[in-house]
Design a protein around this motif. Structure first.
Motif, PDB file in Angstrom:
ATOM      1  N   ARG A 198      -5.032  -1.163  -9.635  1.00 38.03           N
ATOM      2  CA  ARG A 198      -3.805   0.182  -9.991  1.00 38.03           C
ATOM      3  C   ARG A 198      -3.745   1.166  -9.152  1.00 38.03           C
ATOM      4  O   ARG A 198      -2.626   1.721  -8.908  1.00 38.03           O
ATOM      5  N   LEU A 199      -4.916   1.307  -8.500  1.00 38.99           N
ATOM      6  CA  LEU A 199      -5.217   2.478  -7.611  1.00 38.99           C
ATOM      7  C   LEU A 199      -4.852   2.362  -6.096  1.00 38.99           C
ATOM      8  O   LEU A 199      -4.600   3.132  -5.349  1.00 38.99           O
ATOM      9  N   ASN A 200      -4.208   1.196  -5.912  1.00 38.74           N
ATOM     10  CA  ASN A 200      -3.950   0.580  -4.694  1.00 38.74           C
ATOM     11  C   ASN A 200      -2.415   0.382  -4.784  1.00 38.74           C
ATOM     12  O   ASN A 200      -2.173  -0.863  -5.196  1.00 38.74           O
ATOM     13  N   PRO A 201      -1.782   0.960  -3.968  1.00 41.30           N
ATOM     14  CA  PRO A 201      -0.185   0.772  -4.218  1.00 41.30           C
ATOM     15  C   PRO A 201       0.061  -0.551  -3.606  1.00 41.30           C
ATOM     16  O   PRO A 201       1.083  -1.106  -3.975  1.00 41.30           O
ATOM     17  N   GLY A 202      -0.654  -1.206  -2.785  1.00 42.36           N
ATOM     18  CA  GLY A 202      -0.162  -2.206  -2.083  1.00 42.36           C
ATOM     19  C   GLY A 202      -0.778  -3.593  -2.742  1.00 42.36           C
ATOM     20  O   GLY A 202      -0.540  -4.768  -2.174  1.00 42.36           O
ATOM     21  N   SER A 203      -1.443  -3.470  -3.655  1.00 40.53           N
ATOM     22  CA  SER A 203      -2.206  -4.493  -4.306  1.00 40.53           C
ATOM     23  C   SER A 203      -1.101  -5.591  -4.764  1.00 40.53           C
ATOM     24  O   SER A 203      -0.155  -5.424  -5.357  1.00 40.53           O
ATOM     25  N   HIS A 204      -1.541  -6.927  -4.540  1.00 40.55           N
ATOM     26  CA  HIS A 204      -0.860  -7.997  -5.302  1.00 40.55           C
ATOM     27  C   HIS A 204      -1.200  -8.117  -6.569  1.00 40.55           C
ATOM     28  O   HIS A 204      -0.519  -8.846  -7.306  1.00 40.55           O
ATOM     29  N   ASP A 205      -2.243  -7.538  -7.422  1.00 37.36           N
ATOM     30  CA  ASP A 205      -2.693  -7.587  -8.599  1.00 37.36           C
ATOM     31  C   ASP A 205      -2.373  -6.437  -9.443  1.00 37.36           C
ATOM     32  O   ASP A 205      -3.027  -6.486 -10.646  1.00 37.36           O
ATOM     33  N   ARG A 206      -1.603  -5.662  -9.047  1.00 32.87           N
ATOM     34  CA  ARG A 206      -1.106  -4.444  -9.910  1.00 32.87           C
ATOM     35  C   ARG A 206      -0.580  -4.712 -11.402  1.00 32.87           C
ATOM     36  O   ARG A 206      -0.652  -4.069 -12.113  1.00 32.87           O
ATOM     37  N   THR A 207       0.026  -5.949 -11.437  1.00 33.03           N
ATOM     38  CA  THR A 207       0.757  -6.268 -12.717  1.00 33.03           C
ATOM     39  C   THR A 207      -0.258  -7.281 -13.608  1.00 33.03           C
ATOM     40  O   THR A 207       0.094  -7.950 -14.610  1.00 33.03           O
ATOM     41  N   ILE A 232      -9.910  -1.968  -1.414  1.00 27.49           N
ATOM     42  CA  ILE A 232     -10.226  -0.656  -0.721  1.00 27.49           C
ATOM     43  C   ILE A 232     -10.073  -0.802   0.872  1.00 27.49           C
ATOM     44  O   ILE A 232      -9.469  -0.104   1.522  1.00 27.49           O
ATOM     45  N   GLY A 233     -10.544  -2.162   1.231  1.00 28.72           N
ATOM     46  CA  GLY A 233     -10.434  -2.468   2.741  1.00 28.72           C
ATOM     47  C   GLY A 233      -8.991  -2.826   2.978  1.00 28.72           C
ATOM     48  O   GLY A 233      -8.747  -2.348   4.144  1.00 28.72           O
ATOM     49  N   SER A 234      -7.950  -3.287   2.275  1.00 20.36           N
ATOM     50  CA  SER A 234      -6.639  -3.363   2.599  1.00 20.36           C
ATOM     51  C   SER A 234      -5.806  -2.145   2.903  1.00 20.36           C
ATOM     52  O   SER A 234      -5.014  -1.766   3.374  1.00 20.36           O
ATOM     53  N   ARG A 235      -6.678  -0.843   2.604  1.00 22.78           N
ATOM     54  CA  ARG A 235      -5.967   0.357   2.748  1.00 22.78           C
ATOM     55  C   ARG A 235      -6.687   1.105   4.101  1.00 22.78           C
ATOM     56  O   ARG A 235      -6.159   2.074   4.342  1.00 22.78           O
ATOM     57  N   SER A 236      -7.454   0.291   4.810  1.00 25.11           N
ATOM     58  CA  SER A 236      -7.979   1.189   6.030  1.00 25.11           C
ATOM     59  C   SER A 236      -6.929   1.046   7.252  1.00 25.11           C
ATOM     60  O   SER A 236      -5.998   0.070   6.979  1.00 25.11           O
ATOM     61  N   ARG A 237      -7.197   1.494   8.201  1.00 21.14           N
ATOM     62  CA  ARG A 237      -6.185   1.516   9.324  1.00 21.14           C
ATOM     63  C   ARG A 237      -6.178   0.107  10.038  1.00 21.14           C
ATOM     64  O   ARG A 237      -5.158  -0.411  10.307  1.00 21.14           O
ATOM     65  N   TRP A 238      -7.297  -0.476  10.024  1.00 19.97           N
ATOM     66  CA  TRP A 238      -7.544  -1.792  10.643  1.00 19.97           C
ATOM     67  C   TRP A 238      -8.587  -2.782  10.402  1.00 19.97           C
ATOM     68  O   TRP A 238      -9.586  -1.948   9.472  1.00 19.97           O
ATOM     69  N   ALA A 239      -8.821  -3.860  10.563  1.00 17.45           N
ATOM     70  CA  ALA A 239      -9.626  -4.770  10.081  1.00 17.45           C
ATOM     71  C   ALA A 239     -10.259  -5.884  11.495  1.00 17.45           C
ATOM     72  O   ALA A 239      -9.377  -5.868  12.358  1.00 17.45           O
ATOM     73  N   ARG A 248      -9.655  -7.475  16.310  1.00 18.35           N
ATOM     74  CA  ARG A 248      -8.715  -6.504  15.297  1.00 18.35           C
ATOM     75  C   ARG A 248      -7.214  -7.099  14.779  1.00 18.35           C
ATOM     76  O   ARG A 248      -6.542  -7.656  15.965  1.00 18.35           O
ATOM     77  N   VAL A 249      -7.282  -7.060  13.768  1.00 19.96           N
ATOM     78  CA  VAL A 249      -6.028  -7.155  13.023  1.00 19.96           C
ATOM     79  C   VAL A 249      -5.541  -6.163  12.162  1.00 19.96           C
ATOM     80  O   VAL A 249      -6.275  -5.003  11.790  1.00 19.96           O
ATOM     81  N   GLU A 250      -4.455  -6.212  11.641  1.00 18.96           N
ATOM     82  CA  GLU A 250      -3.984  -5.423  10.531  1.00 18.96           C
ATOM     83  C   GLU A 250      -4.856  -5.510   9.299  1.00 18.96           C
ATOM     84  O   GLU A 250      -5.105  -6.714   8.935  1.00 18.96           O
ATOM     85  N   SER A 251      -4.901  -4.500   8.512  1.00 21.21           N
ATOM     86  CA  SER A 251      -5.963  -4.454   7.284  1.00 21.21           C
ATOM     87  C   SER A 251      -5.207  -5.249   6.299  1.00 21.21           C
ATOM     88  O   SER A 251      -3.929  -5.212   6.169  1.00 21.21           O
ATOM     89  N   GLY A 252      -5.709  -5.901   5.495  1.00 23.23           N
ATOM     90  CA  GLY A 252      -5.295  -6.940   4.466  1.00 23.23           C
ATOM     91  C   GLY A 252      -5.208  -8.251   4.875  1.00 23.23           C
ATOM     92  O   GLY A 252      -4.975  -9.060   4.166  1.00 23.23           O
ATOM     93  N   ALA A 311     -14.639  -1.456   7.672  1.00 19.10           N
ATOM     94  CA  ALA A 311     -15.786  -0.719   7.398  1.00 19.10           C
ATOM     95  C   ALA A 311     -15.793   0.064   5.987  1.00 19.10           C
ATOM     96  O   ALA A 311     -16.660  -0.242   4.913  1.00 19.10           O
ATOM     97  N   PRO A 312     -14.606   0.627   5.477  1.00 21.43           N
ATOM     98  CA  PRO A 312     -14.364   0.800   4.173  1.00 21.43           C
ATOM     99  C   PRO A 312     -14.552  -0.274   3.031  1.00 21.43           C
ATOM    100  O   PRO A 312     -15.020  -0.355   2.028  1.00 21.43           O
ATOM    101  N   GLY A 313     -13.857  -1.468   3.488  1.00 16.06           N
ATOM    102  CA  GLY A 313     -14.072  -2.760   2.764  1.00 16.06           C
ATOM    103  C   GLY A 313     -15.573  -2.957   2.482  1.00 16.06           C
ATOM    104  O   GLY A 313     -16.049  -3.483   1.359  1.00 16.06           O
ATOM    105  N   THR A 314     -16.234  -3.198   3.678  1.00 15.74           N
ATOM    106  CA  THR A 314     -17.734  -3.559   3.459  1.00 15.74           C
ATOM    107  C   THR A 314     -18.557  -2.488   2.648  1.00 15.74           C
ATOM    108  O   THR A 314     -19.240  -2.960   1.804  1.00 15.74           O
ATOM    109  N   LEU A 315     -18.249  -1.389   2.693  1.00 21.03           N
ATOM    110  CA  LEU A 315     -18.924  -0.276   1.939  1.00 21.03           C
ATOM    111  C   LEU A 315     -18.577  -0.416   0.570  1.00 21.03           C
ATOM    112  O   LEU A 315     -19.525  -0.346  -0.424  1.00 21.03           O
TER     113      LEU A 315
END
Length: 210
Positions: free
Chosen positions: A62-71, A113-120, A127-131, A138-142
């Motif tokens: 719910r806190l991730n606007p781009g999540s595929h599982d918000r519903t 959380i990781g999908s909201r980072s700048r890159w992955a 190096r690719v787009e996050s998600g 780094a945020p996703g790993t933490l």
């Protein structure tokens, strides 16, 4: 507790969580199985651990606007993430149960959380787009480590080694990332299969460590 009564209680709770939007439509039967078996075999402490995982995943989505599982999550997602844990408890292994849930929680937080980072970083693409599937950040790993660590108190409550549960959860979530590579190579390999194998791996690693 009688198995049928446990499944009935879990079904009622699942219907309520479905109405709250924590689960997708027509998933109550799957959630009843995932929650009913631990309630029957492990009591209310095990059932509350399942509810905690569902709530944690739902809040993160719910806190991730781009999540595929918000519903809410689909029935097969519920089974892939929770059935190995439920079967582990039903077969008398609370440590497998806790570590499998820790894996699912770690993977869920890492994704949301990781999908909201700048890159992955992708093992094969760099190096690719996050998600991007199978990529890490780094945020996703933490978040992954934090998610697994959240099940240390549940391990203590279930009277199993917390360290084995946490490390099992971390190992299972990392295995999820590696298994995700197969989703890009084989059309029949789904994310549900990845999650199923990863949660099973987390439980087995915890058993081995213990």
């Amino acid at each position: 507790m009688n198995l049928l009564l446990a499944l009935l209680i879990a079904f009622v709770v699942a219907v309520l969580t479905e109405r709250m939007g924590w689960l997708g439509p027509k998933t109550a039967w799957a959630a009843a199985l995932v929650g009913g078996l631990p309630l029957w075999a492990g009591g209310f402490s095990a059932a509350l651990a399942v509810i905690f995982f569902v709530a944690l995943g739902s809040i993160a989505s719910r806190l991730n606007p781009g999540s595929h599982d918000r519903t809410g999550r689909r029935a097969f997602q519920v089974l892939a993430n929770g059935l190995p844990a439920a079967l582990g408890m039903a077969l008398g292994s609370p440590i497998f149960f806790a570590a499998a849930l820790a894996t699912a929680a770690a993977d869920t937080l890492a994704t949301e959380i990781g999908s909201r980072s700048r890159w992955a970083w992708h093992p094969l693409k760099g190096r690719v787009e996050s998600g991007t599937n199978a990529a890490v950040s780094a945020p996703g790993t933490l978040a992954l480590v934090l998610g697994a660590g959240m099940f240390a108190p549940w391990a203590w409550w279930l009277d199993v080694p917390a360290g084995a549960v946490v490390f099992g959860g971390i190992a299972g979530a990392l295995a999820d990332t590696l298994l995700g590579l197969f989703e890009d190579r084989f059309e029949w390999w789904s994310n549900d299969l990845t999650n199923l194998l990863a949660t099973t791996t987390g439980g087995l690693v915890a058993l081995w460590l213990a």
